[in-house]
Design an enzyme around this catalytic site. Structure first.
Site, short mmCIF file in Angstrom:
data_model
loop_
_atom_site.label_atom_id
_atom_site.label_comp_id
_atom_site.label_asym_id
_atom_site.label_seq_id
_atom_site.Cartn_x
_atom_site.Cartn_y
_atom_site.Cartn_z
N LYS A 11 -22.12 -0.49 5.33
CA LYS A 11 -23.49 0.01 5.40
C LYS A 11 -24.34 -0.49 4.22
O LYS A 11 -23.79 -1.01 3.23
CB LYS A 11 -23.47 1.55 5.44
CG LYS A 11 -22.77 2.10 6.69
CD LYS A 11 -22.90 3.62 6.74
CE LYS A 11 -22.28 4.17 8.01
NZ LYS A 11 -22.59 5.60 8.19
N TYR A 51 -27.24 3.97 17.25
CA TYR A 51 -26.82 5.36 17.04
C TYR A 51 -27.45 6.31 18.06
O TYR A 51 -27.57 7.51 17.78
CB TYR A 51 -27.18 5.81 15.62
CG TYR A 51 -26.21 5.35 14.55
CD1 TYR A 51 -24.88 5.80 14.53
CD2 TYR A 51 -26.60 4.49 13.53
CE1 TYR A 51 -23.99 5.41 13.54
CE2 TYR A 51 -25.72 4.08 12.53
CZ TYR A 51 -24.41 4.56 12.55
OH TYR A 51 -23.52 4.17 11.56
N ASN A 114 -22.20 6.91 3.39
CA ASN A 114 -20.73 6.96 3.36
C ASN A 114 -20.11 5.57 3.50
O ASN A 114 -18.96 5.43 3.89
CB ASN A 114 -20.19 7.95 4.40
CG ASN A 114 -20.60 7.61 5.82
OD1 ASN A 114 -21.34 6.66 6.05
ND2 ASN A 114 -20.11 8.37 6.77
N HIS A 117 -18.76 2.32 8.56
CA HIS A 117 -18.74 2.92 9.90
C HIS A 117 -17.58 2.33 10.67
O HIS A 117 -17.23 1.17 10.46
CB HIS A 117 -20.06 2.61 10.64
CG HIS A 117 -19.98 2.91 12.11
ND1 HIS A 117 -20.15 4.17 12.62
CD2 HIS A 117 -19.67 2.11 13.17
CE1 HIS A 117 -19.98 4.14 13.94
NE2 HIS A 117 -19.70 2.90 14.29
N GLU A 128 -19.82 -0.83 21.05
CA GLU A 128 -20.40 -1.18 19.74
C GLU A 128 -20.24 -2.66 19.45
O GLU A 128 -21.16 -3.30 18.92
CB GLU A 128 -19.75 -0.33 18.65
CG GLU A 128 -20.14 1.14 18.77
CD GLU A 128 -19.52 2.03 17.71
OE1 GLU A 128 -19.88 3.22 17.67
OE2 GLU A 128 -18.69 1.55 16.89
#
Ligand code: CMP
Length: 142
Positions: A11, A51, A114, A117, A128
């Site tokens: 990310k 998302y 975080n 992913h 995805e």
């Protein structure tokens, strides 16, 4: 264990802190291989689409803003049990609850930032991967 593909993202917070090498080194050390990779600065529309399953949740706006705040590294990982293996390497979504030595425990700053992913199941992995990679850009070895 079944040979699988999974989808992963380093990310914006991970790319910005120069963590790509450490994360890829761990992926390879734990027996997965990178079958496809590219960097991309997601637009808000890209992030909203990717998302979409979270649309309407209280964190959606913050998630879209953070995922489109800088470039990401998109990867297809493959190997035996790749989906669960990558999830184990990542650790729990919330870094505060992640196990020792997982990517999110080591590098995550908050539930929103975080660092990585990963797909949660075979069907999501397929969706995805297809969202970002045509089959012609995936270099499988099995
Ligand atoms: P990720 O695995 O990319 O999937 C959705 C993301 O939403 C998740 O990691 C978190 O970064 C982010 N997020 C922010 N708040 C929450 C929350 N309360 N619960 C779950 N995910 C959250």
């Amino acid at each position: 264990m079944a040979f699988e593909r999974t989808f992963s993202i380093v990310k914006p917070d991970g790319v910005a802190r120069n963590l790509i090498g450490k994360i890829v080194a761990r992926i390879e050390a734990d027996g997965l291989r990178v079958a496809a990779a590219k960097m991309k600065h997601l637009s808000r529309r890209d992030a909203e689409g990717f998302y979409a399953v979270h649309k309407g949740r209280p964190f959606f706006e913050e998630l879209v803003t953070s995922m489109s705040s800088g470039p990401v590294l998109l990867m297809v990982l493959e190997g035996d049990g790749a989906i669960l293996k990558w999830r184990d390497i990542m650790g729990a979504t919330n870094p505060a609850q992640a196990a020792e030595n997982t990517m999110r425990k080591l590098y995550g700053r908050s539930i929103g930032e975080n660092t990585v992913h990963g797909s949660d199941a075979p069907e999501t992995a397929r969706q995805e991967i297809a969202w970002f990679f045509p089959e012609s850009e995936i270099y499988t070895k099995n």
